[in-house]
Scaffold this motif. Sequence first.
Motif, PDB file in Angstrom:
ATOM      1  N   ILE A 115      17.186   1.048  21.204  1.00  0.00           N
ATOM      2  CA  ILE A 115      16.877   1.895  22.389  1.00  0.00           C
ATOM      3  C   ILE A 115      16.621   3.303  22.058  1.00  0.00           C
ATOM      4  O   ILE A 115      17.689   3.978  21.794  1.00  0.00           O
ATOM      5  N   LEU A 116      15.394   3.856  22.367  1.00  0.00           N
ATOM      6  CA  LEU A 116      15.161   5.229  21.765  1.00  0.00           C
ATOM      7  C   LEU A 116      15.919   6.087  22.795  1.00  0.00           C
ATOM      8  O   LEU A 116      15.892   7.198  22.291  1.00  0.00           O
TER       9      LEU A 116
ATOM     10  N   ASN B 251      10.353   2.434  26.548  1.00  0.00           N
ATOM     11  CA  ASN B 251      11.008   2.296  25.065  1.00  0.00           C
ATOM     12  C   ASN B 251      10.141   3.099  24.242  1.00  0.00           C
ATOM     13  O   ASN B 251       9.728   2.550  23.181  1.00  0.00           O
TER      14      ASN B 251
ATOM     15  N   ASN C 220      11.639   6.418  28.626  1.00  0.00           N
ATOM     16  CA  ASN C 220      12.926   5.238  28.258  1.00  0.00           C
ATOM     17  C   ASN C 220      12.661   3.872  29.021  1.00  0.00           C
ATOM     18  O   ASN C 220      13.072   2.901  28.503  1.00  0.00           O
TER      19      ASN C 220
ATOM     20  N   SER D  94      10.932  -1.627  19.291  1.00  0.00           N
ATOM     21  CA  SER D  94      11.797  -2.853  19.499  1.00  0.00           C
ATOM     22  C   SER D  94      12.802  -2.780  18.703  1.00  0.00           C
ATOM     23  O   SER D  94      13.055  -2.400  17.594  1.00  0.00           O
TER      24      SER D  94
END
Length: 114
Positions: free
Chosen positions: A27-28, A75, A72, A24
Amino acid sequence: VQLQASGGGLVQPGGSLTLSCAASGIILGVCVMRWHRQAPGNQRELVAIITTGGSANYADSVKGRFTISGDNTNNTVWLQMNSLKPEDMAVYYCNARSAQSSYWGQGTLVTVSS
């Protein structure tokens, strides 16, 4: 930014576990993601890495048994661990590295024992 690692537990040798790292505040998909582990008395070591392009690499000790993947949409980054050995027992940490910073999750304990 928070990275929440989970999925650790007790498993018998030869068993499987799937670790997850939910993020959180970041953005991975724009980060290089790594899983590290640290066994008692040992230094933290790199286990697996996945780039923003989806390329994965592994430590020789886990190659062919572990798989790192990213989701994605949720996340989240996963580490699928198969054919676990007693020497895989450690606290596993996820790491997200962006162009600006590096973030660590709190760790999740994997115990491999019969």
